[in-house]
Design an enzyme around this catalytic site. Structure first.
Site, PDB file in Angstrom:
ATOM      1  N   TYR A 109       0.996  -1.360   2.791  1.00 14.70           N
ATOM      2  CA  TYR A 109       1.497  -0.910   1.600  1.00 14.70           C
ATOM      3  C   TYR A 109       2.108  -0.301   1.183  1.00 14.70           C
ATOM      4  CZ  TYR A 109      -0.896  -1.199  -2.913  1.00 14.70           C
ATOM      5  OH  TYR A 109      -1.372  -1.652  -4.680  1.00 14.70           O
ATOM      6  N   TRP A 111       4.979   0.969  -0.028  1.00 10.73           N
ATOM      7  CA  TRP A 111       5.300   2.325  -1.077  1.00 10.73           C
ATOM      8  C   TRP A 111       6.418   2.757  -0.437  1.00 10.73           C
ATOM      9  CZ3 TRP A 111       7.131   2.098  -6.065  1.00 10.73           C
ATOM     10  CH2 TRP A 111       6.096   1.322  -7.052  1.00 10.73           C
TER      11      TRP A 111
END
Length: 761
Positions: A109, A111
């Site tokens: 994911y 980020w």
């Protein structure tokens, strides 16, 4: 010598370095409203929670791969990089030979880094694609429902943010901003890919100075900074309020019938529901009052104001992070369509203003350099918020967006970038799910909860320990990110890790293409430059200058082209129009998502039966002190804590009813779990509502117990692990019912940022 400049998701900065760490930061000179989150950076490169060595969980090393209850409660053994590479390559080979590539879940994911090359998600996906593929996830926790519903309704998802109505247009033309879910400036600090400017605060100042008005529907008064007309509804009832406003427009002749007939399809079908022709329940303001607590007369007056002024209806991302989350953005768009101002400067619809920095910023006229990830030969996927279902329900079918899919049998989870203990709902169930697989691999710079649950821990560099560059599709600056410090301890770039693995597995040349990271940066830049229709500096000149300003599209109004010519600029829906009624969705025959926007009573709300036992509605929103869970050990994040716990806000009336005072440590609980938090009494929220931000690193009092109370204040021990609907299966972690009481036992220590026991370190 000038201080080196770098970039984060929350802003650019100049760094003062000392002893291999960031000592102090100064915001980028072009940023008029720099984010306070920059204050989390000093001390982050040598923080005691950094992972210093490759490590393997003792039980996995001793007993081999397999399901276990020891993940998260086991010691680690330090190994060399050669040993880790050999162990991991052998395990990948075993899983593929025995179970096939579908048995690998590439659950990353993205980020973790603002960089274009050293982006963890891009690196792991490139590696796994060349390995033969992997089961993947679609959409995001932030926008799981929106990412499915809006392409079906308006033909796009990204353009709602990338090509949203510009702040300058709003300042000049809009008269009334009606905001469902508010507009929290704390969230506008953030942009994926980094940001060099934060214009929202100044835009709102100029908007108000011109006479613009703001109406905010939110249980939190400070969801809009500054003056506004604040309505505090029962949480989760925004769709009912929108339906009541639509009812007034429809019954008082205020709806723009010409716009609905020309640019939309299916309004008549929706209106039957709105007026109660189908279910016998007209969606009147009085009906909405009984649900939301907002006075009917106020709703009638507001609907009339909206029809008489240049109005933008906006819906925050938070509203779709709930059960039936597809309905709020769909209904917001429908309400804007009834006003007939979509595509007109200063009117129409917005989704995400105040949810991230991107909405309202002009988009680049060009793309950006990008690492090619290749093609995944495996087509099996899940909606991103269904990870626990994926791991716990192998072979079981499920519905998703009109398809009947089957959960594969995952044996290895490969995670690089991100921490699902922040994102994912119902941590007790997630922990049990992670215990089912054979092997869990995690690349991380820090000992997060995900790293502590891993079998194989790969210590990664931070974005400040490697050369990179970064930019965002709605920021005019491509920024060089020169290395600020040498890698901490034995940490390595993910690229180096994957290159070594690929070499051992026989496709090293394909993965690296014989390029070093610096050569990749130059190659990607030069390839991108050759495709542009304007000249830019050479890579070496760009790197020396440190930044490159790119052209942007100014003055955008969302769907203005469609409004001007709906034939030439038809939408990507089956009809080419705004689909207020979707025949496709209706044909799926889902009980939890109809063919038009509709009010569904939530399971987690103050009007339901669960409220008898859990009478407080907890809003698990984004924190003001960090991005998600990133740098939770930083100074700004730590300063926000109360007795070392994440702060929970409560209305004075609710605190008095429980004999609570400021700075009390309280137990927040329901039938799913419990956590400790530090009390902050605040009248800027609706009674019967509490607010506990996400992102406090999960810290179980008893790591061996999946149901253990979190000592630190992670609200995901409380949330239900259920998707938004059969359509999208988006995340529902923003809303949950709880009870709160004073904690009277001995306070457990906060160990969230402490490394586990590592033998041989």
């Amino acid at each position: 010598m000038p201080a080196p400049v770098s970039l984060t998701h929350w802003g650019a900065f100049a760094a003062d370095m000392r002893d291999g760490d960031i000592y102090a930061v100064r915001p980028f000179e072009g940023d008029g409203d720099p984010s306070p989150l920059l204050g989390n950076l000093p001390g982050s490169l040598r923080h005691h929670s950094r992972i210093a060595t490759p490590a393997v969980r003792r039980g996995w090393l001793r007993d081999g791969p397999g399901p276990t209850t020891r993940r998260g409660d086991d010691e680690f053994v330090a190994v060399t990089w050669d040993q880790l590479t050999e162990l991991l390559a052998d395990e990948l080979r075993r899983v593929i030979e025995t179970h096939g590539n579908e048995a690998i879940f590439g659950g990353s994911y993205g980020w973790s880094s603002a960089g274009r090359f050293h982006h963890a998600q891009s690196q792991v996906h490139r590696f796994l694609n060349l390995l033969g593929g992997y089961t993947f996830s679609r959409h995001s926790y932030s926008l799981g429902a929106t990412g499915v519903i809006m392409p079906r309704v308006v033909g796009t998802h990204d353009d709602l943010f990338k090509r949203s109505t510009a702040w300058d247009v709003i300042v000049e033309h809009t008269e009334l901003l009606v905001r469902f879910g508010g507009l929290a400036l704390k969230n506008t600090a953030i942009n994926h890919g980094g940001t060099t400017a934060h214009p929202a605060r100044d835009a709102l100042r100029r908007y108000r100075a011109r006479g613009g008005e703001i109406v905010s529907f939110s249980p939190l008064r400070d969801d809009v900074d500054g003056e506004c007309e604040w309505f505090a509804p029962v949480p989760g009832t925004d769709v009912a309020i929108m339906l009541a406003l639509a009812y007034v427009l429809a019954t008082e002749g205020l709806a723009d019938r010409d716009f609905l007939a020309t640019y939309c399809t299916g309004y008549e079908r929706f209106e039957r529901y709105l007026l109660g022709a189908d279910d016998g329940v007209p969606k009147t303001p009085r009906w909405a009052t009984a649900i939301s607590g907002i006075p009917a007369d106020d709703l009638v007056r507001l609907a009339r104001r909206m029809s008489q002024h240049r109005t933008i209806v906006t819906v925050s991302w938070s509203l779709q992070r709930a059960r039936h989350g597809e309905q709020a953005p769909w209904m917001g768009l429908t309400l804007a369509a009834m006003l007939g101002q979509i595509g007109i400067a200063g009117g129409g619809f917005g989704h995400g203003y105040g949810s991230m920095n991107e909405p309202g910023l002009p988009p680049l006229r060009t793309g950006l350099p990008r690492l090619p990830q290749g093609i995944n030969p495996v087509r099996t996927f899940i909606p991103v918020a269904a990870i626990s279902d994926l791991l716990l329900r192998p072979g079981e079918p499920f519905d998703y967006n009109g398809q009947r899919l089957v959960f594969p049998d995952i044996r290895l989870v490969y995670w690089a970038g991100g921490n699902p203990f922040h994102h994912h709902q119902n941590i007790p169930r997630l922990r049990r799910a992670l215990g089912r697989v054979d092997t869990l691999v995690v690349h991380e710079p820090y000992w997060t909860a995900m790293a502590k649950h891993a079998d194989i821990v790969v210590p990664s560099t931070t974005s400040f320990e490697r050369d990179d560059y970064s930019g965002s599709r709605n920021d005019p600056m491509l920024m060089a990110m020169p290395k600020l410090a040498e890698p901490f301890a034995q940490s390595r770039d993910d690229y180096a890790t994957f290159a070594a693995l690929a070499d051992r597995l026989g496709f090293g040349g394909q993965f690296t293409e014989s390029r070093t990271p610096r050569q990749w940066l130059a190659h990607l830049y030069e390839k991108w430059a050759a495709e542009l229709d304007f000249a830019i500096p050479t890579f070496e000149n760009f790197w020396r200058r440190g930044r490159l300003r790119l052209p942007v599209e100014e003055g955008l109004t969302l769907l203005a082209d469609f409004r001007a010519d709906p034939v030439t600029h038809r939408l990507g829906t089956p009809s080419g129009l705004i689909e207020i009624f979707s025949a496709d969705i209706d044909g799926f025959d889902y009980a939890d998502c109809a063919g038009h926007p509709k009010w569904f009573e939530p399971a987690e709300w103050l009007g339901g039966p669960r409220a008898a036992d859990y009478p407080l509605h907890l809003l698990a929103n984004q924190p003001a002190s960090r991005l998600h869970g990133q740098l939770d050990g930083g100074a700004v994040s730590q300063k926000s804590k109360v007795q070392g716990r994440e702060p929970i806000r409560m209305h004075p009336r609710d605190a008095a009813a429980r004999s609570l005072v400021d700075d009390d440590v309280v137990r927040v609980f329901n039938d799913r779990g419990a956590c400790l938090a530090g009390l902050v009494i605040d009248d800027r929220l609706r009674p019967d509502v509490v607010q506990l931000s996400t992102g406090a690193w999960f810290d179980p009092v008893d790591p061996a117990d999946p149901d253990s109370m979190c000592a630190h204040g992670n609200p995901n021990v409380l949330t239900d692990d259920v998707g938004t609907s059969s359509l999208a299966h988006g995340c529902t972690g923003a809303h949950v019912l709880v009870q709160v009481e004073k904690y009277t036992g001995d306070l457990p220590p906060v160990r969230a940022h402490e490394p586990p026991v590592i033998d041989g370190l």
